[in-house]
Design a protein around this motif. Structure first.
Motif, PDB file in Angstrom:
ATOM      1  N   ARG A 212     -21.139 -23.838  10.778  1.00  0.00           N
ATOM      2  CA  ARG A 212     -20.409 -22.698  11.342  1.00  0.00           C
ATOM      3  C   ARG A 212     -18.917 -22.815  11.057  1.00  0.00           C
ATOM      4  NH1 ARG A 212     -17.649 -22.720  15.856  1.00  0.00           N
ATOM      5  NH2 ARG A 212     -18.802 -24.488  16.726  1.00  0.00           N
ATOM      6  N   LEU A 213     -18.360 -23.988  11.285  1.00  0.00           N
ATOM      7  CA  LEU A 213     -16.929 -24.172  11.067  1.00  0.00           C
ATOM      8  C   LEU A 213     -16.561 -24.007   9.595  1.00  0.00           C
ATOM      9  CD1 LEU A 213     -16.452 -27.157  13.501  1.00  0.00           C
ATOM     10  CD2 LEU A 213     -15.472 -24.877  13.783  1.00  0.00           C
ATOM     11  N   LEU A 214     -17.376 -24.552   8.716  1.00  0.00           N
ATOM     12  CA  LEU A 214     -17.114 -24.386   7.283  1.00  0.00           C
ATOM     13  C   LEU A 214     -17.215 -22.925   6.869  1.00  0.00           C
ATOM     14  CD1 LEU A 214     -19.063 -27.466   5.868  1.00  0.00           C
ATOM     15  CD2 LEU A 214     -16.586 -27.254   6.186  1.00  0.00           C
ATOM     16  N   SER A 215     -18.122 -22.163   7.489  1.00  0.00           N
ATOM     17  CA  SER A 215     -18.275 -20.750   7.150  1.00  0.00           C
ATOM     18  C   SER A 215     -17.060 -19.930   7.553  1.00  0.00           C
ATOM     19  CB  SER A 215     -19.524 -20.171   7.826  1.00  0.00           C
ATOM     20  OG  SER A 215     -19.331 -19.982   9.219  1.00  0.00           O
ATOM     21  N   LEU A 216     -16.277 -20.468   8.504  1.00  0.00           N
ATOM     22  CA  LEU A 216     -15.045 -19.791   8.923  1.00  0.00           C
ATOM     23  C   LEU A 216     -13.884 -20.076   7.970  1.00  0.00           C
ATOM     24  CD1 LEU A 216     -15.213 -20.494  12.771  1.00  0.00           C
ATOM     25  CD2 LEU A 216     -15.708 -18.341  11.605  1.00  0.00           C
ATOM     26  N   GLY A 217     -14.122 -20.930   6.990  1.00  0.00           N
ATOM     27  CA  GLY A 217     -13.076 -21.262   6.022  1.00  0.00           C
ATOM     28  C   GLY A 217     -12.353 -22.557   6.301  1.00  0.00           C
ATOM     29  N   VAL A 218     -12.797 -23.318   7.311  1.00  0.00           N
ATOM     30  CA  VAL A 218     -12.172 -24.612   7.588  1.00  0.00           C
ATOM     31  C   VAL A 218     -12.545 -25.576   6.459  1.00  0.00           C
ATOM     32  CG1 VAL A 218     -12.014 -26.547   9.191  1.00  0.00           C
ATOM     33  CG2 VAL A 218     -12.298 -24.213  10.076  1.00  0.00           C
ATOM     34  N   PRO A 219     -11.592 -26.192   5.794  1.00  0.00           N
ATOM     35  CA  PRO A 219     -11.916 -27.038   4.638  1.00  0.00           C
ATOM     36  C   PRO A 219     -12.368 -28.451   4.973  1.00  0.00           C
ATOM     37  CG  PRO A 219      -9.551 -26.813   4.851  1.00  0.00           C
ATOM     38  CD  PRO A 219     -10.146 -25.919   5.888  1.00  0.00           C
ATOM     39  N   GLU A 220     -12.138 -28.912   6.208  1.00  0.00           N
ATOM     40  CA  GLU A 220     -12.474 -30.292   6.565  1.00  0.00           C
ATOM     41  C   GLU A 220     -12.833 -30.362   8.038  1.00  0.00           C
ATOM     42  OE1 GLU A 220      -9.634 -33.137   5.183  1.00  0.00           O
ATOM     43  OE2 GLU A 220     -10.160 -34.619   6.705  1.00  0.00           O
ATOM     44  N   VAL A 221     -13.997 -30.951   8.336  1.00  0.00           N
ATOM     45  CA  VAL A 221     -14.469 -31.068   9.712  1.00  0.00           C
ATOM     46  C   VAL A 221     -14.793 -32.527  10.001  1.00  0.00           C
ATOM     47  CG1 VAL A 221     -16.229 -30.376  11.398  1.00  0.00           C
ATOM     48  CG2 VAL A 221     -15.449 -28.739   9.658  1.00  0.00           C
ATOM     49  N   ALA A 222     -14.273 -33.031  11.115  1.00  0.00           N
ATOM     50  CA  ALA A 222     -14.654 -34.346  11.631  1.00  0.00           C
ATOM     51  C   ALA A 222     -15.153 -34.122  13.049  1.00  0.00           C
ATOM     52  CB  ALA A 222     -13.473 -35.310  11.609  1.00  0.00           C
ATOM     53  N   LEU A 223     -16.469 -34.041  13.196  1.00  0.00           N
ATOM     54  CA  LEU A 223     -17.101 -33.731  14.473  1.00  0.00           C
ATOM     55  C   LEU A 223     -17.375 -35.022  15.231  1.00  0.00           C
ATOM     56  CD1 LEU A 223     -18.501 -31.727  16.434  1.00  0.00           C
ATOM     57  CD2 LEU A 223     -20.575 -31.991  15.055  1.00  0.00           C
ATOM     58  N   LYS A 224     -16.751 -35.176  16.375  1.00  0.00           N
ATOM     59  CA  LYS A 224     -16.918 -36.382  17.184  1.00  0.00           C
ATOM     60  C   LYS A 224     -18.267 -36.338  17.911  1.00  0.00           C
ATOM     61  CE  LYS A 224     -12.956 -35.566  19.283  1.00  0.00           C
ATOM     62  NZ  LYS A 224     -12.312 -34.509  18.455  1.00  0.00           N
ATOM     63  N   LEU A 225     -19.017 -37.440  17.826  1.00  0.00           N
ATOM     64  CA  LEU A 225     -20.352 -37.521  18.417  1.00  0.00           C
ATOM     65  C   LEU A 225     -20.427 -38.563  19.534  1.00  0.00           C
ATOM     66  CD1 LEU A 225     -22.408 -37.532  15.074  1.00  0.00           C
ATOM     67  CD2 LEU A 225     -21.826 -35.549  16.497  1.00  0.00           C
ATOM     68  N   GLY A 226     -19.294 -38.948  20.091  1.00  0.00           N
ATOM     69  CA  GLY A 226     -19.289 -39.935  21.153  1.00  0.00           C
ATOM     70  C   GLY A 226     -19.786 -41.283  20.667  1.00  0.00           C
ATOM     71  N   ALA A 227     -20.754 -41.837  21.378  1.00  0.00           N
ATOM     72  CA  ALA A 227     -21.271 -43.158  21.037  1.00  0.00           C
ATOM     73  C   ALA A 227     -22.002 -43.181  19.700  1.00  0.00           C
ATOM     74  CB  ALA A 227     -22.208 -43.642  22.137  1.00  0.00           C
ATOM     75  N   ASP A 228     -22.327 -42.001  19.164  1.00  0.00           N
ATOM     76  CA  ASP A 228     -23.010 -41.937  17.861  1.00  0.00           C
ATOM     77  C   ASP A 228     -22.042 -41.854  16.683  1.00  0.00           C
ATOM     78  OD1 ASP A 228     -25.586 -42.042  18.951  1.00  0.00           O
ATOM     79  OD2 ASP A 228     -25.577 -39.897  19.366  1.00  0.00           O
ATOM     80  N   GLY A 229     -20.752 -41.879  16.933  1.00  0.00           N
ATOM     81  CA  GLY A 229     -19.783 -41.892  15.844  1.00  0.00           C
ATOM     82  C   GLY A 229     -19.227 -40.526  15.531  1.00  0.00           C
ATOM     83  N   ALA A 230     -19.259 -40.140  14.266  1.00  0.00           N
ATOM     84  CA  ALA A 230     -18.669 -38.866  13.836  1.00  0.00           C
ATOM     85  C   ALA A 230     -19.441 -38.337  12.641  1.00  0.00           C
ATOM     86  CB  ALA A 230     -17.198 -39.049  13.474  1.00  0.00           C
ATOM     87  N   LEU A 231     -19.466 -37.015  12.512  1.00  0.00           N
ATOM     88  CA  LEU A 231     -20.096 -36.342  11.382  1.00  0.00           C
ATOM     89  C   LEU A 231     -19.001 -35.672  10.568  1.00  0.00           C
ATOM     90  CD1 LEU A 231     -22.635 -35.335   9.872  1.00  0.00           C
ATOM     91  CD2 LEU A 231     -22.713 -33.414  11.483  1.00  0.00           C
ATOM     92  N   ILE A 232     -18.883 -36.037   9.303  1.00  0.00           N
ATOM     93  CA  ILE A 232     -17.858 -35.520   8.412  1.00  0.00           C
ATOM     94  C   ILE A 232     -18.475 -34.466   7.508  1.00  0.00           C
ATOM     95  CG2 ILE A 232     -16.119 -36.125   6.678  1.00  0.00           C
ATOM     96  CD1 ILE A 232     -15.759 -37.398   9.470  1.00  0.00           C
ATOM     97  N   ALA A 233     -17.790 -33.337   7.349  1.00  0.00           N
ATOM     98  CA  ALA A 233     -18.328 -32.265   6.502  1.00  0.00           C
ATOM     99  C   ALA A 233     -17.196 -31.559   5.778  1.00  0.00           C
ATOM    100  CB  ALA A 233     -19.119 -31.261   7.339  1.00  0.00           C
ATOM    101  N   ALA A 234     -17.508 -31.075   4.574  1.00  0.00           N
ATOM    102  CA  ALA A 234     -16.573 -30.295   3.760  1.00  0.00           C
ATOM    103  C   ALA A 234     -17.393 -29.304   2.950  1.00  0.00           C
ATOM    104  CB  ALA A 234     -15.764 -31.210   2.846  1.00  0.00           C
ATOM    105  N   PRO A 235     -16.781 -28.227   2.450  1.00  0.00           N
ATOM    106  CA  PRO A 235     -17.532 -27.245   1.663  1.00  0.00           C
ATOM    107  C   PRO A 235     -18.195 -27.876   0.451  1.00  0.00           C
ATOM    108  CG  PRO A 235     -15.386 -26.364   2.286  1.00  0.00           C
ATOM    109  CD  PRO A 235     -15.384 -27.820   2.647  1.00  0.00           C
ATOM    110  N   THR A 254     -11.323 -42.446  29.105  1.00  0.00           N
ATOM    111  CA  THR A 254     -10.217 -41.489  29.019  1.00  0.00           C
ATOM    112  C   THR A 254      -9.514 -41.591  27.668  1.00  0.00           C
ATOM    113  OG1 THR A 254      -9.838 -41.695  31.396  1.00  0.00           O
ATOM    114  CG2 THR A 254      -8.072 -40.712  30.097  1.00  0.00           C
ATOM    115  N   GLY A 255      -9.369 -40.483  26.976  1.00  0.00           N
ATOM    116  CA  GLY A 255      -8.580 -40.434  25.753  1.00  0.00           C
ATOM    117  C   GLY A 255      -9.272 -40.949  24.513  1.00  0.00           C
ATOM    118  N   ALA A 256     -10.585 -41.240  24.590  1.00  0.00           N
ATOM    119  CA  ALA A 256     -11.264 -41.779  23.412  1.00  0.00           C
ATOM    120  C   ALA A 256     -11.247 -40.783  22.259  1.00  0.00           C
ATOM    121  CB  ALA A 256     -12.704 -42.151  23.767  1.00  0.00           C
ATOM    122  N   GLY A 257     -11.566 -39.526  22.535  1.00  0.00           N
ATOM    123  CA  GLY A 257     -11.558 -38.518  21.485  1.00  0.00           C
ATOM    124  C   GLY A 257     -10.176 -38.263  20.931  1.00  0.00           C
ATOM    125  N   ASP A 258      -9.172 -38.312  21.797  1.00  0.00           N
ATOM    126  CA  ASP A 258      -7.793 -38.122  21.348  1.00  0.00           C
ATOM    127  C   ASP A 258      -7.359 -39.283  20.459  1.00  0.00           C
ATOM    128  OD1 ASP A 258      -7.867 -35.956  23.146  1.00  0.00           O
ATOM    129  OD2 ASP A 258      -7.067 -37.192  24.765  1.00  0.00           O
TER     130      ASP A 258
END
Length: 317
Positions: A212-235, A254-258
């Motif tokens: 969804r985010l890539l379809s909006l034209g965002v060129p780089e996504v780093a989706l935080k998954l908490g204890a599961d890490g992160a999902l990286i995506a690009a077009p 507190t502040g882990a995502g930040d």
């Protein structure tokens, strides 16, 4: 010289510790800038863009930021206003509950003076903003902020955006979705969190969120998954999951995502690819949850950054 700005609200933070309370300073965009300041080279310029009151607590905030090498650019001081306040209590697992007092926070008026905001954002390499920043502003102030971010982007700045949805701050989910989509249209790096995105936008899973985010034209996504890490995506590239450390027992989340955001952006500014940036950011987020409060000690963060860099096959400095 690297020039970075983060836009939003820094609140007074009351942290329950034993029988008493500790007073600190925190807020999602400030926490991210704190990490950036700790990890970027000493010569980098880091500014927190907000609005301050003219009370002693506002003075204390400004002095604290200055003592840590964080500037405030052209952020205005507004007579009769003061910082917002929140209190954190923790359960036995380190999970948080919050109480807020922020309705008359000076930061709600950070975009009241477009010229001052424009001056603060000019000439930046990177500008970070969040959904909480949007939520505390009036619709007109959101429009001003977006215009000035777009202007700065045209001047060469990268815009990083963490949607950071907090339902209590928004009039409705529809209002939040509209405001966030409007900002995502000028975003270079999206730093959302799961499952918040699924709850707000109805995404079926993290992969659908990235699509969804890539379809909006965002060129780089780093989706935080908490204890599961992160999902990286690009077009045009398959999503890549970067696992979190499995050997960490959280003291305070507190502040882990930040912290992840700040480390990810620091790594990208240093030229590391997204997957490496996410691995380093996961390591730094683990450092944050090992201390009380959102702000880990800068020297400890820097030492961890150097060690993490060595572990990821690069020379620390």
């Amino acid at each position: 010289m690297i020039r970075v700005a983060s836009v939003g609200e820094c609140m007074l933070e009351l942290q329950a510790r034993g029988p008493g309370w500790h007073l600190g300073h925190a807020g999602d965009t400030f926490n991210t800038l704190w990490m950036l300041r700790a990890l970027l080279p000493p010569g980098a310029e880091t500014d927190f863009i907000t609005a301050f009151g003219d009370d002693p607590f506002s003075d204390r905030q400004r002095d604290f930021m200055a003592s840590q090498g964080i500037g405030t650019a052209a952020s205005p001081r507004l007579p009769g206003l003061r910082p917002g306040l929140y209190a954190i209590t923790l359960d036995a697992a380190g999970e948080r509950s919050f109480s807020y007092w922020r309705s008359d926070s000076a930061a709600r008026r950070l975009a009241d003076d477009p010229a001052a905001l424009r001056l603060s954002l000019a000439g930046r390499d990177l500008i970070h903003v969040s959904g909480i920043t949007l939520a505390i502003l009036t619709p007109e102030a959101r429009r001003v902020l977006r215009e000035e971010l777009a202007r700065a982007r045209e001047g060469g700045a990268l815009v990083a955006f963490d949607p950071n949805w907090r339902p209590a701050l928004w009039q409705s989910p529809e209002t939040a979705r509209a405001a966030m989509n409007d900002l995502l249209a000028i975003c270079d790096i999206a730093l959302p969190s799961w499952p918040d995105e699924g709850a707000l936008f109805g995404d079926a899973d993290p992969e659908a969120c990235c699509r969804r985010l890539l379809s909006l034209g965002v060129p780089e996504v780093a989706l935080k998954l908490g204890a599961d890490g992160a999902l990286i995506a690009a077009p045009g590239a398959p999503g890549q999951t970067i696992p979190a450390r499995a050997d960490v027992t959280p003291l305070d989340t507190t502040g882990a995502g930040d912290g992840f955001n700040g480390a990810y952006l620091a790594a990208r500014l240093e030229g590391h690819p997204p997957a490496t940036a996410a691995a380093l950011a996961n390591r730094m987020a683990a450092e944050v949850i090992g201390v009380y409060g959102a702000l880990a000690e800068p020297g400890a963060l820097r030492r961890c950054w150097i060690e993490a860099g060595r572990d990821n096959g690069r020379a620390g400095r």
